[in-house]
Design a protein around this motif. Structure first.
Motif, mmCIF file in Angstrom:
data_model
loop_
_atom_site.group_PDB
_atom_site.id
_atom_site.type_symbol
_atom_site.label_atom_id
_atom_site.label_comp_id
_atom_site.label_asym_id
_atom_site.label_seq_id
_atom_site.Cartn_x
_atom_site.Cartn_y
_atom_site.Cartn_z
ATOM 1 N N ALA A 1 75.433 18.771 10.303
ATOM 2 C CA ALA A 1 74.675 18.128 11.377
ATOM 3 C C ALA A 1 74.797 18.906 12.675
ATOM 4 O O ALA A 1 75.828 19.521 12.959
ATOM 5 C CB ALA A 1 75.156 16.696 11.582
ATOM 6 N N PHE A 2 73.713 18.883 13.462
ATOM 7 C CA PHE A 2 73.749 19.485 14.788
ATOM 8 C C PHE A 2 72.762 18.776 15.697
ATOM 9 O O PHE A 2 71.832 18.108 15.240
ATOM 10 C CB PHE A 2 73.450 20.990 14.731
ATOM 11 N N VAL A 3 72.985 18.906 17.003
ATOM 12 C CA VAL A 3 72.083 18.345 18.002
ATOM 13 C C VAL A 3 71.586 19.471 18.895
ATOM 14 O O VAL A 3 72.263 20.492 19.065
ATOM 15 C CB VAL A 3 72.772 17.256 18.858
ATOM 16 N N LYS A 4 70.387 19.281 19.453
ATOM 17 C CA LYS A 4 69.813 20.257 20.364
ATOM 18 C C LYS A 4 69.218 19.541 21.574
ATOM 19 O O LYS A 4 68.781 18.387 21.482
ATOM 20 C CB LYS A 4 68.700 21.071 19.672
ATOM 21 N N ALA A 5 69.213 20.240 22.689
ATOM 22 C CA ALA A 5 68.591 19.713 23.906
ATOM 23 C C ALA A 5 67.978 20.868 24.682
ATOM 24 O O ALA A 5 68.506 21.985 24.669
ATOM 25 C CB ALA A 5 69.614 18.983 24.764
ATOM 26 N N LYS A 6 66.856 20.602 25.323
ATOM 27 C CA LYS A 6 66.209 21.608 26.172
ATOM 28 C C LYS A 6 65.531 20.902 27.334
ATOM 29 O O LYS A 6 65.175 19.723 27.253
ATOM 30 C CB LYS A 6 65.184 22.426 25.376
ATOM 31 N N ILE A 7 65.371 21.614 28.417
ATOM 32 C CA ILE A 7 64.661 21.074 29.572
ATOM 33 C C ILE A 7 64.037 22.231 30.332
ATOM 34 O O ILE A 7 64.559 23.356 30.321
ATOM 35 C CB ILE A 7 65.608 20.261 30.492
ATOM 36 N N ASP A 8 62.881 21.973 30.964
ATOM 37 C CA ASP A 8 62.239 23.001 31.781
ATOM 38 C C ASP A 8 62.122 22.524 33.215
ATOM 39 O O ASP A 8 62.469 21.384 33.539
ATOM 40 C CB ASP A 8 60.873 23.398 31.207
ATOM 41 N N ASN A 9 61.644 23.398 34.088
ATOM 42 C CA ASN A 9 61.623 23.071 35.509
ATOM 43 C C ASN A 9 60.538 22.065 35.890
ATOM 44 O O ASN A 9 60.474 21.634 37.036
ATOM 45 C CB ASN A 9 61.474 24.343 36.354
ATOM 46 N N SER A 10 59.699 21.646 34.938
ATOM 47 C CA SER A 10 58.734 20.578 35.199
ATOM 48 C C SER A 10 59.296 19.218 34.807
ATOM 49 O O SER A 10 58.603 18.199 34.924
ATOM 50 C CB SER A 10 57.421 20.836 34.440
ATOM 51 N N GLY A 11 60.542 19.193 34.316
ATOM 52 C CA GLY A 11 61.180 17.930 33.972
ATOM 53 C C GLY A 11 60.926 17.459 32.559
ATOM 54 O O GLY A 11 61.220 16.312 32.226
ATOM 55 N N ARG A 12 60.410 18.338 31.698
ATOM 56 C CA ARG A 12 60.156 17.955 30.311
ATOM 57 C C ARG A 12 61.429 18.162 29.495
ATOM 58 O O ARG A 12 61.929 19.280 29.377
ATOM 59 C CB ARG A 12 59.006 18.785 29.743
ATOM 60 N N LEU A 13 61.933 17.083 28.923
ATOM 61 C CA LEU A 13 63.193 17.094 28.194
ATOM 62 C C LEU A 13 62.937 16.983 26.697
ATOM 63 O O LEU A 13 62.183 16.118 26.245
ATOM 64 C CB LEU A 13 64.069 15.921 28.650
ATOM 65 N N GLY A 14 63.570 17.869 25.939
ATOM 66 C CA GLY A 14 63.466 17.815 24.492
ATOM 67 C C GLY A 14 64.826 17.533 23.877
ATOM 68 O O GLY A 14 65.829 18.114 24.286
ATOM 69 N N LEU A 15 64.853 16.617 22.896
ATOM 70 C CA LEU A 15 66.085 16.261 22.209
ATOM 71 C C LEU A 15 65.852 16.312 20.710
ATOM 72 O O LEU A 15 64.778 15.928 20.231
ATOM 73 C CB LEU A 15 66.557 14.854 22.607
ATOM 74 N N GLY A 16 66.839 16.782 19.960
ATOM 75 C CA GLY A 16 66.691 16.864 18.518
ATOM 76 C C GLY A 16 68.013 16.630 17.813
ATOM 77 O O GLY A 16 69.074 16.997 18.319
ATOM 78 N N TYR A 17 67.927 15.992 16.649
ATOM 79 C CA TYR A 17 69.113 15.745 15.830
ATOM 80 C C TYR A 17 68.755 16.055 14.383
ATOM 81 O O TYR A 17 67.760 15.529 13.856
ATOM 82 C CB TYR A 17 69.564 14.291 15.960
ATOM 83 N N THR A 18 69.532 16.916 13.740
ATOM 84 C CA THR A 18 69.289 17.307 12.358
ATOM 85 C C THR A 18 70.528 16.987 11.530
ATOM 86 O O THR A 18 71.651 17.311 11.931
ATOM 87 C CB THR A 18 68.966 18.802 12.255
ATOM 88 N N GLN A 19 70.295 16.348 10.378
ATOM 89 C CA GLN A 19 71.399 15.935 9.512
ATOM 90 C C GLN A 19 71.043 16.223 8.058
ATOM 91 O O GLN A 19 69.958 15.853 7.589
ATOM 92 C CB GLN A 19 71.668 14.439 9.681
ATOM 93 N N VAL A 20 71.933 16.893 7.360
ATOM 94 C CA VAL A 20 71.799 17.053 5.915
ATOM 95 C C VAL A 20 72.466 15.841 5.285
ATOM 96 O O VAL A 20 73.695 15.695 5.330
ATOM 97 C CB VAL A 20 72.458 18.354 5.421
ATOM 98 N N LEU A 21 71.658 14.924 4.726
ATOM 99 C CA LEU A 21 72.192 13.683 4.174
ATOM 100 C C LEU A 21 72.952 13.926 2.873
ATOM 101 O O LEU A 21 73.962 13.285 2.595
ATOM 102 C CB LEU A 21 71.051 12.690 3.942
ATOM 103 N N ARG A 22 72.434 14.861 2.092
ATOM 104 C CA ARG A 22 73.049 15.297 0.846
ATOM 105 C C ARG A 22 72.379 16.601 0.462
ATOM 106 O O ARG A 22 71.345 16.946 1.032
ATOM 107 C CB ARG A 22 72.876 14.242 -0.269
ATOM 108 N N PRO A 23 72.925 17.372 -0.462
ATOM 109 C CA PRO A 23 72.264 18.630 -0.832
ATOM 110 C C PRO A 23 70.803 18.409 -1.219
ATOM 111 O O PRO A 23 70.488 17.610 -2.103
ATOM 112 C CB PRO A 23 73.092 19.120 -2.023
ATOM 113 N N GLY A 24 69.897 19.094 -0.511
ATOM 114 C CA GLY A 24 68.472 18.970 -0.792
ATOM 115 C C GLY A 24 67.761 17.902 0.000
ATOM 116 O O GLY A 24 66.537 17.764 -0.117
ATOM 117 N N VAL A 25 68.478 17.145 0.834
ATOM 118 C CA VAL A 25 67.849 16.092 1.646
ATOM 119 C C VAL A 25 68.237 16.296 3.103
ATOM 120 O O VAL A 25 69.416 16.225 3.461
ATOM 121 C CB VAL A 25 68.282 14.682 1.192
ATOM 122 N N LYS A 26 67.249 16.574 3.944
ATOM 123 C CA LYS A 26 67.495 16.835 5.370
ATOM 124 C C LYS A 26 66.547 16.008 6.219
ATOM 125 O O LYS A 26 65.349 15.918 5.931
ATOM 126 C CB LYS A 26 67.319 18.325 5.676
#
Length: 283
Positions: free
Chosen positions: A231-256
């Motif tokens: 599992a990992f998380v990601k975040a991004k933001i730009d100078n216009s205030g647009r925020l991006g958030l993401g979460y990725t999880q491998v639930l089991r082999p072959g399922v994400k």
């Protein structure tokens, strides 16, 4: 290893653009492989706003002993496409690719032939789009001791006009990478960096300026943090205030599963935000 033109600055671009869910949509992708090596992929997405559903069915066969890969795709927009790729058969480092597409109900068609050559510190590609223009494109990239340089161009054979020319340069190590791009006929300039801070933390940033837009410079930064091996998380933001958030999880082999979205922090009370989900199944 030789790199192609699009690989210059790729680490930063991937960190800034990928794994933020499917903003405004729900996506499902299922992959399976038969005993003879044929891979089937079914993908579909539903737009959360309009409810429209789009999808495609892809079949891929690879003969590794001959370096041959065949791919066929049929989409819900009734676009039929086929691709044949031959790698290292004509000569070591040479790859030939032929792509054809047909829209039966509209009578539209397209075909593209491309050639790629990689050797030591040099990589070059050339392609001819037979029905658009015809349009010829070419690029090359060289690297030495971490120093990268590349150029890309496109030429409309019918009109004789050069429709595109881009330049890129950079420096890359296993820990960090820097890149500068001049695109859109050298009207748009971008500088980016990627830094692998530790085995769990990565960071990237990019500044972009278009000379036609005046003095305005767009700046965006992103980070990725590995919670564990699955599992990992990601975040991004730009100078216009647009925020991006993401979460990725491998639930089991072959399922994400991937959850994420983009949020306008300057208009939090308004219905302008986009969230999405994607699920990938692979057997």
């Amino acid at each position: 290893m030789p790199i192609v033109f699009s690989d210059i600055g790729k680490a930063a671009s991937d960190l800034l653009a990928k794994d933020f869910g499917a903003p405004g949509a729900i996506k499902l992708e299922a992959k399976s492989t038969a005993s003879n090596g044929v891979t089937f992929t079914v993908a579909g997405s539903k737009d959360s706003k309009t409810g429209a559903i789009a999808g495609d069915l892809k079949t891929k066969y690879a003969d590794k002993s001959r370096g041959l890969t065949l791919t066929e795709t049929w989409t819900t927009a009734n676009v039929l496409s086929a691709e044949a790729e031959l790698a290292d058969a004509l000569a070591k480092g040479v790859k030939v690719n032929i792509v054809g597409a047909l829209v039966p109900h509209a009578g539209a068609k397209n075909a593209k032939v491309s050639l790629e050559y990689k050797h030591a510190a040099v990589a070059t590609r050339a392609a001819l789009d037979l029905f658009k223009g015809p349009l010829a494109t070419a690029d090359f990239a060289v690297h030495h001791d971490g120093i990268l340089f590349g150029a890309e161009t496109a030429h409309d054979l019918a009109s004789g006009n050069i429709t595109k020319y881009n330049l890129a340069a950079g420096f890359a190590t296993p820990e960090y990478a820097l890149a500068v791009h001049a695109t859109n006929k050298l009207d748009t300039f971008a500088a980016s960096y990627f830094h692998k801070i530790s085995k769990d933390v990565q960071a990237a940033g990019r500044a972009t300026w278009d000379r036609k837009s005046g003095a305005n410079v767009t700046i965006e930064v992103a980070t990725k943090y590995a919670l564990d091996k699955d599992a990992f998380v990601k975040a991004k933001i730009d100078n216009s205030g647009r925020l991006g958030l993401g979460y990725t999880q491998v639930l089991r082999p072959g399922v994400k599963i991937n959850l994420g979205g983009f949020f306008d922090t300057t208009r939090l009370a308004e219905n302008v935000h986009k969230v999405g989900l994607s699920l990938t199944l692979e057997a």
